[in-house]
Design a protein around this motif. Sequence first.
Motif, PDB file in Angstrom:
ATOM      1  N   SER A 109     -24.938  71.173  80.030  1.00  0.00           N
ATOM      2  CA  SER A 109     -25.918  70.697  81.113  1.00  0.00           C
ATOM      3  C   SER A 109     -25.600  71.394  82.231  1.00  0.00           C
ATOM      4  O   SER A 109     -26.546  71.670  82.859  1.00  0.00           O
ATOM      5  CB  SER A 109     -25.846  69.048  81.225  1.00  0.00           C
ATOM      6  N   ASN A 184     -19.774  61.545  88.965  1.00  0.00           N
ATOM      7  CA  ASN A 184     -18.693  62.329  89.217  1.00  0.00           C
ATOM      8  C   ASN A 184     -18.913  62.823  90.549  1.00  0.00           C
ATOM      9  O   ASN A 184     -19.770  63.607  91.037  1.00  0.00           O
ATOM     10  CB  ASN A 184     -18.408  63.653  88.333  1.00  0.00           C
ATOM     11  N   ASP A 219     -28.814  63.404  86.450  1.00  0.00           N
ATOM     12  CA  ASP A 219     -27.891  63.924  85.635  1.00  0.00           C
ATOM     13  C   ASP A 219     -27.003  63.011  84.884  1.00  0.00           C
ATOM     14  O   ASP A 219     -26.364  62.069  85.742  1.00  0.00           O
ATOM     15  CB  ASP A 219     -26.786  64.937  86.362  1.00  0.00           C
ATOM     16  N   TYR A 222     -22.392  61.619  81.737  1.00  0.00           N
ATOM     17  CA  TYR A 222     -21.326  60.787  81.318  1.00  0.00           C
ATOM     18  C   TYR A 222     -21.932  59.513  80.881  1.00  0.00           C
ATOM     19  O   TYR A 222     -21.357  58.476  80.711  1.00  0.00           O
ATOM     20  CB  TYR A 222     -20.472  60.490  82.460  1.00  0.00           C
ATOM     21  N   SER A 252     -25.553  65.836  78.073  1.00  0.00           N
ATOM     22  CA  SER A 252     -24.554  66.483  77.767  1.00  0.00           C
ATOM     23  C   SER A 252     -23.738  66.138  76.610  1.00  0.00           C
ATOM     24  O   SER A 252     -23.479  65.036  76.547  1.00  0.00           O
ATOM     25  CB  SER A 252     -23.298  66.728  78.983  1.00  0.00           C
ATOM     26  N   SER A 254     -20.843  67.358  75.745  1.00  0.00           N
ATOM     27  CA  SER A 254     -19.434  67.383  76.053  1.00  0.00           C
ATOM     28  C   SER A 254     -18.397  66.534  76.084  1.00  0.00           C
ATOM     29  O   SER A 254     -17.366  66.662  75.450  1.00  0.00           O
ATOM     30  CB  SER A 254     -19.461  68.229  77.645  1.00  0.00           C
ATOM     31  N   ARG A 263     -20.257  74.064  74.353  1.00  0.00           N
ATOM     32  CA  ARG A 263     -21.238  74.363  75.200  1.00  0.00           C
ATOM     33  C   ARG A 263     -22.699  74.203  74.887  1.00  0.00           C
ATOM     34  O   ARG A 263     -23.303  75.085  74.536  1.00  0.00           O
ATOM     35  CB  ARG A 263     -21.385  76.057  76.004  1.00  0.00           C
TER      36      ARG A 263
END
Length: 409
Positions: A109, A184, A219, A222, A252, A254, A263
């Motif tokens: 992301s 975050n 965003d 998480y 994401s 991740s 990635r």
Amino acid sequence: MPTTAVSDVRSDRLKALPPFLFDEIDRKKRERIAAGADVINLGVGDPDKQTPEFIVQAMDRSMRELVNQQYPAVGGGLGVFRQSCARFMQRRFGVTVDPMKHIVCCIGSKDGIAHLPWAVTNPGDLVLVPDPAYPVYEIGSVLAHCRVHKLPAGRESGWKPDFASIPGAVSQAARICWVNYPSNPTAASADVGFYERLLEWNGSTWRADGSRGCVAASDVAYSELYFEDKPVSMWQARNASIDETMGIEFHSLSKTFNMTGWRIGFAVGHPAIISALAGIKANVDSGVFNAIQVAGAAALDRFDDAAVQAMRDLYRKRRDVIVPALRAIGCEVDNPGAGFFVWARTPLGKDGRPMDSMAFAAKLLEQGDTVVVPGAGFSPAGRDYFRIALTVEAERMAEAADRIRRINW
Ligand SMILES: Cc1ncc(COP(=O)(O)O)c(C=O)c1O
């Protein structure tokens, strides 16, 4: 050939980036490790467990196919990946999207976040960034020669910006407004009402002829690491419409699937914004390795897999060790309902005030061989906070808390 001493080759735009404040802590950490110290690193936001086996197997199969070894599909990513993203949005959030119109695959992301200003702003445009925040919102804006306006998002407002209090002139000039929940570094979460307020404000920034306004950029990297209520998507807001609302949301793979090194992530949003971002990406990179996209599709289709639930349980167990331990030593800390981090207030120093987080982190490393991230590195609003990542085993978490307790602050 005579050599010329080159002191600094960096461009002005690179020099304009905010300073990296953790160098000193990083240097001390390396020194302690080199000296043989048993350092507990609560700083890195990187999962400590392997990618689930079914994803690795999907990768193993797909990377052997010639078509996947060639240049990836440009223009937004492989259909198979984008279809999985759309199914994920439907099954997880109840949001219906068209995979080819509303989704673009990103190299993590971070790639999409950093490049969004290139896609939808001009030099000198204004970008709104919450304070404190993940640094890439500001960095991407500065690299695109935008101006950044910080929106206070401190403790008093539940670590959230208050859109109603943004001055009219700022709202009218803004071209992107970033939000990030679960957050975050602050570990705060947002409900649907928060996104409804964001979109109500955002809608008010558009001129009647639709010629100018602000892109709401959320965003949710998480979103799948939750312990209590499931985080929501901006696209669940009652006033959101994917074909009409000027918004984009970044996801994401991740942290959800322990895939930070692979990635891969994606953005879902208004077709004009998705197409602008895909246009930038087509010009600066050639997309994510097809085999990773195929493996990413397999991952997203099993977002409710037992392996993902097991990671949530593991992080919850760690949270339940560190939060009470920090409280027991006098640190103020909210129990995070989601995310990857614990955001705690520093212990009281000799003057009876919470310690400066830089001094706290430095002393903790020197005297307790434990690394945390000082909140001051994110913002002055984080001056007396520190961030802990839930990425070490519960026993090590407990040991870290004990090391904090033993120091005479
Ligand atoms: C809030 C937030 N967003 C986005 C990212 C980027 O993650 P990735 O590029 O791995 O998807 C991170 C990484 O730490 C993050 O903390």
